[in-house]
Design an enzyme around this catalytic site. Structure first.
Site, PDB file in Angstrom:
ATOM      1  N   GLU A  62     -22.925 -10.017   5.995  1.00  0.00           N
ATOM      2  CA  GLU A  62     -23.830 -11.169   5.963  1.00  0.00           C
ATOM      3  C   GLU A  62     -25.039 -10.936   6.862  1.00  0.00           C
ATOM      4  O   GLU A  62     -24.910 -10.436   7.978  1.00  0.00           O
ATOM      5  CB  GLU A  62     -23.105 -12.439   6.423  1.00  0.00           C
ATOM      6  CG  GLU A  62     -24.019 -13.664   6.418  1.00  0.00           C
ATOM      7  CD  GLU A  62     -23.262 -14.977   6.521  1.00  0.00           C
ATOM      8  OE1 GLU A  62     -22.460 -15.245   5.608  1.00  0.00           O
ATOM      9  OE2 GLU A  62     -23.467 -15.695   7.512  1.00  0.00           O
ATOM     10  N   PHE A  63     -26.207 -11.331   6.359  1.00  0.00           N
ATOM     11  CA  PHE A  63     -27.464 -11.230   7.107  1.00  0.00           C
ATOM     12  C   PHE A  63     -28.199 -12.562   7.021  1.00  0.00           C
ATOM     13  O   PHE A  63     -27.960 -13.354   6.110  1.00  0.00           O
ATOM     14  CB  PHE A  63     -28.351 -10.123   6.523  1.00  0.00           C
ATOM     15  CG  PHE A  63     -27.729  -8.753   6.551  1.00  0.00           C
ATOM     16  CD1 PHE A  63     -27.866  -7.934   7.659  1.00  0.00           C
ATOM     17  CD2 PHE A  63     -27.000  -8.286   5.457  1.00  0.00           C
ATOM     18  CE1 PHE A  63     -27.294  -6.667   7.687  1.00  0.00           C
ATOM     19  CE2 PHE A  63     -26.426  -7.023   5.479  1.00  0.00           C
ATOM     20  CZ  PHE A  63     -26.570  -6.216   6.598  1.00  0.00           C
ATOM     21  N   PRO A  66     -35.305 -12.838   8.360  1.00  0.00           N
ATOM     22  CA  PRO A  66     -36.019 -12.614   9.622  1.00  0.00           C
ATOM     23  C   PRO A  66     -37.108 -13.656   9.839  1.00  0.00           C
ATOM     24  O   PRO A  66     -37.479 -14.386   8.918  1.00  0.00           O
ATOM     25  CB  PRO A  66     -36.630 -11.230   9.421  1.00  0.00           C
ATOM     26  CG  PRO A  66     -36.862 -11.152   7.946  1.00  0.00           C
ATOM     27  CD  PRO A  66     -35.751 -11.934   7.296  1.00  0.00           C
ATOM     28  N   TYR A 173     -22.373 -33.089  -0.959  1.00  0.00           N
ATOM     29  CA  TYR A 173     -21.179 -32.259  -0.812  1.00  0.00           C
ATOM     30  C   TYR A 173     -21.348 -30.978  -1.629  1.00  0.00           C
ATOM     31  O   TYR A 173     -21.965 -30.995  -2.700  1.00  0.00           O
ATOM     32  CB  TYR A 173     -19.926 -33.011  -1.282  1.00  0.00           C
ATOM     33  CG  TYR A 173     -19.646 -34.259  -0.483  1.00  0.00           C
ATOM     34  CD1 TYR A 173     -19.055 -34.186   0.777  1.00  0.00           C
ATOM     35  CD2 TYR A 173     -20.001 -35.509  -0.987  1.00  0.00           C
ATOM     36  CE1 TYR A 173     -18.817 -35.339   1.523  1.00  0.00           C
ATOM     37  CE2 TYR A 173     -19.762 -36.664  -0.258  1.00  0.00           C
ATOM     38  CZ  TYR A 173     -19.167 -36.568   1.005  1.00  0.00           C
ATOM     39  OH  TYR A 173     -18.943 -37.695   1.741  1.00  0.00           O
ATOM     40  N   ASP A 209      -9.033 -31.263   4.038  1.00  0.00           N
ATOM     41  CA  ASP A 209     -10.049 -30.227   3.823  1.00  0.00           C
ATOM     42  C   ASP A 209      -9.584 -29.218   2.767  1.00  0.00           C
ATOM     43  O   ASP A 209     -10.382 -28.744   1.960  1.00  0.00           O
ATOM     44  CB  ASP A 209     -10.372 -29.522   5.145  1.00  0.00           C
ATOM     45  CG  ASP A 209     -11.610 -28.647   5.027  1.00  0.00           C
ATOM     46  OD1 ASP A 209     -12.625 -29.127   4.478  1.00  0.00           O
ATOM     47  OD2 ASP A 209     -11.555 -27.476   5.451  1.00  0.00           O
ATOM     48  N   ALA A 460     -33.811  15.294   2.717  1.00  0.00           N
ATOM     49  CA  ALA A 460     -32.518  15.150   2.043  1.00  0.00           C
ATOM     50  C   ALA A 460     -31.711  16.434   2.255  1.00  0.00           C
ATOM     51  O   ALA A 460     -32.273  17.521   2.419  1.00  0.00           O
ATOM     52  CB  ALA A 460     -32.740  14.907   0.552  1.00  0.00           C
TER      53      ALA A 460
END
Length: 654
Positions: A62-63, A66, A173, A209, A460
């Protein structure tokens, strides 16, 4: 025979009006090739199920978007580096305060689109109900679909203030958001929802929940990612409780490697979680020592992840990275989940955009600038599959902005000047920069050259096979920007040149692409007459004067593979018409990336400008791939001719 092609101009769309780089589908055989990599055609939920059923272990990352344009450049570089470890997917959070659905380079929408399209990563875009009307949300979802995003994480979102304020024209919700996505977009999106191993902080109870979570799944959610937790037994109990009430979709534990005292406090505050006392007892005495806390966080995460994986019911782990890579990468490596050398489905970087799923052929020229190629072909409606096809059909978009955050160099101006020269004294200074890039040796000021305008990454591993010869020719003013060795039937699993499914064999023709002076080109053309049947060449200057011996402007396959039960795959071609579009970009990079580092009218800038104005761009293909590469001999013969007495100047390039 060599022919002048100045009348060809820019490639154009096919007569059918499609700027797709393909012939009309009625008379094209492009789609005859079986799918090379089935995973490119699977939905995320299918990939997840297949991995789960086969017992494979995987991870996701997860990110968050910016805040600045420079941070966006850094984040895309991080996507590329962490993408190399083989995540099943990444997800990008939705920040209501950051104009998340806009076209800004810092928006959630554009960051997620860049991850999919330019970094080739399966991506989930978060979407929240916070401060949005139903119409706003529909608009964002339509845009996400248009941009090639296929996965949504449906969340209510955190309240703007202390408490949630009802959205009159929106949703209150996550279950309502899930229903809306299914009603408006049917089964187009895979939908993820959040689970709370300790129960949502605003829920009446843990049991209540769980019922809400089941409602989200029944409304159309495909899988669940959980909130972070600190003990493996917390998640395992949660999973058991979910199964007990009939939740059968995949449930992925959210893992947060503790990386610092303040980030832990902030995250705990947001999630309203309590840190276990045994963790507090360790962290408090070392709270000012970030390295010590990170090391402890890594050990803790590794231990907890092992317990989860060893349980037999957990197959995937989702990491909250906080946009950092060291801790998460270390945890993954220790768990054996990080793939140092993931199998390449094709010899170039693939895009994850749905419309590019069948794409399996590209011109070799953009080998080191795949994001630029994707940008310039983004308006195509369909993509070459099986073969490149009619050479005159591709219409490449113009690259007007060399500073798009996913195209500009990762290195700041000061670093580039250290690498490429604070001050150039002549063309030989430029030769030296190219040579240092090839050799990996520091330049005369002690700085290593780790990138060039045509390749923002170090060499490479495949190019290392040619390092000795490349060093030799660059020192002499053959300024190489692309090359590949000849390969005759290496296994597709070869760690350096392999690609495609296992059990196959790969082949390559030797290829060399370089800038050089008109004097060298004059001699080269004389030498090439001796190699006429063996070497295809294309020589062009910035003005568009070009010479080639490519028969009827036909593309030349330079990489191909043979695999069990499949037709031959030929993913890389040298296409004479595409080369003219590449030429514009290749020459422009001299100015946009290099010359503009210096003051106008400065000697350094004038040297780069002179090369831009007067040098030629050359590509050579040795068609006899089973024999020893003859291109180095072509270059040697050229310099031998240059150094011998000449009776009269050549008329070829006048």
């Amino acid at each position: 025979w060599p022919r002048e092609l100045s009348g060809v101009g820019h490639p154009r769309p096919s007569d059918g009006g499609s700027s797709s780089g393909s012939e009309s589908s009625k008379d094209s055989s492009r789609c005859s090739t079986p799918v090379l990599d089935a995973e490119r055609h699977e939905r995320l939920r299918e990939k997840m199920r297949r991995r789960q059923d086969s017992g494979d272990r995987w991870f996701s990352l997860e990110f968050f978007p910016p805040r600045t344009a420079n941070a966006a450049v850094n984040l895309i570089s991080r996507f590329d580096r962490m993408g190399a470890g083989g995540p099943l997917f990444i997800d990008v959070t939705w920040h209501p305060a950051g104009d998340p659905g806009s076209d800004k380079e810092t928006s959630s929408m554009i960051i997620a689109n860049t991850a999919v399209n330019y970094c080739g990563l399966e991506t989930i875009l978060h979407m929240t109900c916070c401060n949005q009307t139903k119409d706003d949300i529909t608009g964002h979802l339509q845009k996400a679909k248009r941009l090639g995003l296929k996965n949504i994480m449906a969340l209510r979102g955190d309240p703007a203030g202390e408490e949630w304020e009802e959205e009159v024209d929106g949703f209150n919700y996550a279950v309502d958001l899930v229903k809306h996505i299914r009603n408006e977009f049917d089964d187009y999106f895979d939908i993820c929802v959040a689970g709370y191993p300790k129960g949502h902080p605003e829920a009446e109870s843990y049991e209540a929940d769980l019922k809400h979570l089941k409602e989200k799944v029944l409304a159309g959610a495909d899988f669940i990612i959980t909130q972070l937790f600190f003990r493996s037994e917390t998640f395992l109990k949660f999973m058991k409780d979910c199964q007990a009430i009939g939740i059968t979709c995949p449930i992925i534990p959210g893992i947060f490697p503790i990386q610092g005292y303040h980030s832990l406090r902030q995250l705990v505050k947001l999630s309203k979680l309590e840190v276990p006392q045994e963790i507090k007892d360790v962290i408090e005495p070392i709270k000012d020592n970030d390295a010590a806390i990170r090391n402890y966080g890594i050990e803790l995460a590794v231990s907890m992840c092992r317990e989860l994986l060893d349980s037999g019911v957990v197959h995937g782990l989702h990491f909250y990275t906080l946009n950092r890579e060291v801790a998460t990468t270390e945890v993954l490596k220790r768990l054996g989940l990080w793939k140092e050398d993931p199998r390449r489905p094709l010899p170039w970087a693939v895009s994850a955009h749905p419309k590019r799923r069948v794409e399996d052929v590209r011109p070799i020229f953009w080998a080191s600038r795949p994001k630029s190629y994707i940008y310039r072909t983004q308006e195509w409606d369909d993509f070459p599959n099986g073969r490149w096809g009619n050479s005159s059909s591709p219409a490449f978009g113009e690259l007007k902005d060399y500073y798009l955050f996913y195209l500009k160099s990762k290195s700041p101006r000061e670093e580039l000047l250290k690498m490429w020269g604070e001050e150039l004294t002549g063309e030989e200074s430029v030769f030296e920069v190219f040579t240092c890039y090839i050799t990996g040796e520091p330049n005369k000021n002690g700085h290593k050259v780790t990138c060039m305008p045509w390749n923002d990454d170090p060499l490479a591993t495949e190019t290392n096979l040619l390092k000795e010869q490349l060093e030799k020719v660059n020192r002499r003013g053959i300024l190489t920007i692309n090359s590949q060795p000849n390969i005759n039937g290496k296994p597709s699993t070869d760690p350096i040149v392999g690609w495609g499914p296992s059990g196959g064999y790969v082949f390559q023709k030797a290829y060399l692409e370089f800038f050089t002076s008109s004097e060298i080109v004059t001699a080269l053309l004389k030498v090439l007459k001796k190699y006429e049947s063996r070497v295809n060449y294309h020589i062009v200057n910035v003005k568009g004067q070009n010479i080639t011996n490519a028969p009827d402007l036909q593309p030349n396959a330079v990489t191909w593979g043979i695999f069990p039960g499949r037709e031959i795959i030929q993913p890389t071609v040298v296409d004479p018409v595409s080369f003219l579009s590449w030429k514009d970009e290749a020459f422009a990079l001299w100015i946009e990336q290099w010359a503009k580092l210096y003051e106008e009218e400065s000697p350094s800038r004038m040297i780069i400008q002179y090369i831009h104005d007067n040098y030629y761009l050359v590509n050579l293909v040795d068609n006899d791939f089973p024999l020893e590469n003859c291109l180095w001999q072509v270059v040697d013969d050229t310099f031998e001719l240059l150094n011998s007495p000449q009776p009269e100047p050549s008329e070829v390039l006048r």
